[in-house]
Design a protein around this motif. Structure first.
Motif, PDB file in Angstrom:
ATOM      1  N   ALA A 122       0.855  -1.189   0.000  1.00  0.00           N
ATOM      2  CA  ALA A 122       0.000   0.000   0.000  1.00  0.00           C
ATOM      3  C   ALA A 122       0.882   1.226   0.000  1.00  0.00           C
ATOM      4  CB  ALA A 122      -0.924   0.007   1.218  1.00  0.00           C
ATOM      5  N   ILE A 131      -1.822   1.774   5.851  1.00  0.00           N
ATOM      6  CA  ILE A 131      -1.759   0.612   6.748  1.00  0.00           C
ATOM      7  C   ILE A 131      -3.116   0.245   7.333  1.00  0.00           C
ATOM      8  CG2 ILE A 131      -1.225   1.852   8.912  1.00  0.00           C
ATOM      9  CD1 ILE A 131       0.509  -1.352   7.679  1.00  0.00           C
ATOM     10  N   MET A 134      -4.889  -2.420   5.269  1.00  0.00           N
ATOM     11  CA  MET A 134      -4.187  -3.689   5.050  1.00  0.00           C
ATOM     12  C   MET A 134      -4.883  -4.900   5.678  1.00  0.00           C
ATOM     13  SD  MET A 134      -1.531  -3.866   3.167  1.00  0.00           S
ATOM     14  CE  MET A 134      -0.123  -3.000   2.525  1.00  0.00           C
ATOM     15  N   SER A 154       4.047  -1.274   3.591  1.00  0.00           N
ATOM     16  CA  SER A 154       3.336  -0.010   3.616  1.00  0.00           C
ATOM     17  C   SER A 154       4.315   1.102   3.270  1.00  0.00           C
ATOM     18  CB  SER A 154       2.748   0.209   5.015  1.00  0.00           C
ATOM     19  OG  SER A 154       2.187   1.489   5.121  1.00  0.00           O
TER      20      SER A 154
END
Length: 193
Positions: A122, A131, A134, A154
């Protein structure tokens, strides 16, 4: 890389021009290739699908869904760059996966995902790096019967994370991306080698 190297389908959950997640996905595809896998990057903007609706499905699977199904069927894994919208995954990503998880002809629901692996990254210009979405993306992929690699990457501050060539400026972050790509290639080699 050989002709029987594991094949990974790479895409981002964003259709936006200039998407940081698309940029990260394209970089991941290059790294997968460099580490011994075969990567296919696709842009979901090229495969617009209607909002999932069983009434639409009853009239026949949309053409772009059929194209995406055919592409997914040729790969042993997916590598997804998942943006975060208000702490959740994007509607585009959810809708795409919903369509791909439907039964079609001789393929049962979730049949396209059976035995496949998944890796997640991400990117966000903000400090959290996507995050918050996720765990939701991991849960969704696991619900689809994918084996999801732990320790997704991330990327906070993604607006200034890439150089002009599209590589990551920070070596440590680049090493983390390589490690994730390597784990995916190695996992595929063990199960599909």
């Amino acid at each position: 890389m050989t002709s029987n190297s594991p094949k990974v389908l790479v895409f981002a959950g964003s259709a936006r021009e200039g998407s940081l997640n698309k940029q990260l996905a394209q970089l991941a595809a290059k790294r997968i290739e460099a580490l011994g896998g075969q990567a296919t990057f696709i842009d979901l903007k090229d495969y617009p699908c209607p909002l999932f609706d069983q009434d639409i499905e009853a009239q026949g699977m949309p053409d772009n869904v059929l194209k995406l199904r055919a592409i997914l069927a040729e790969h042993q894994a997916v590598f997804i760059a998942s943006p975060e919208y208000n702490g959740f995954i994007t509607p585009l990503l959810k809708n795409t996966l919903d369509w791909l998880s439907r039964p079609y002809e001789d393929t049962p629901g979730l049949g396209l995902f059976a035995g496949k692996w998944a890796a997640l990254v991400a990117a966000s210009p903000g400090g959290l790096g996507g995050i918050r979405a996720m765990p939701l993306a991991q849960q969704l992929l696991a619900n689809l019967s994918l084996t999801v690699l732990p320790q997704p990457l991330s990327l906070p501050g993604a607006g200034s994370a890439f150089d002009e060539a599209g590589a990551l400026k920070d070596d440590a972050t680049g090493q983390k991306l390589d490690a994730l790509c390597q784990r995916l290639v190695d996992s595929l080699a063990k199960t599909h080698g």
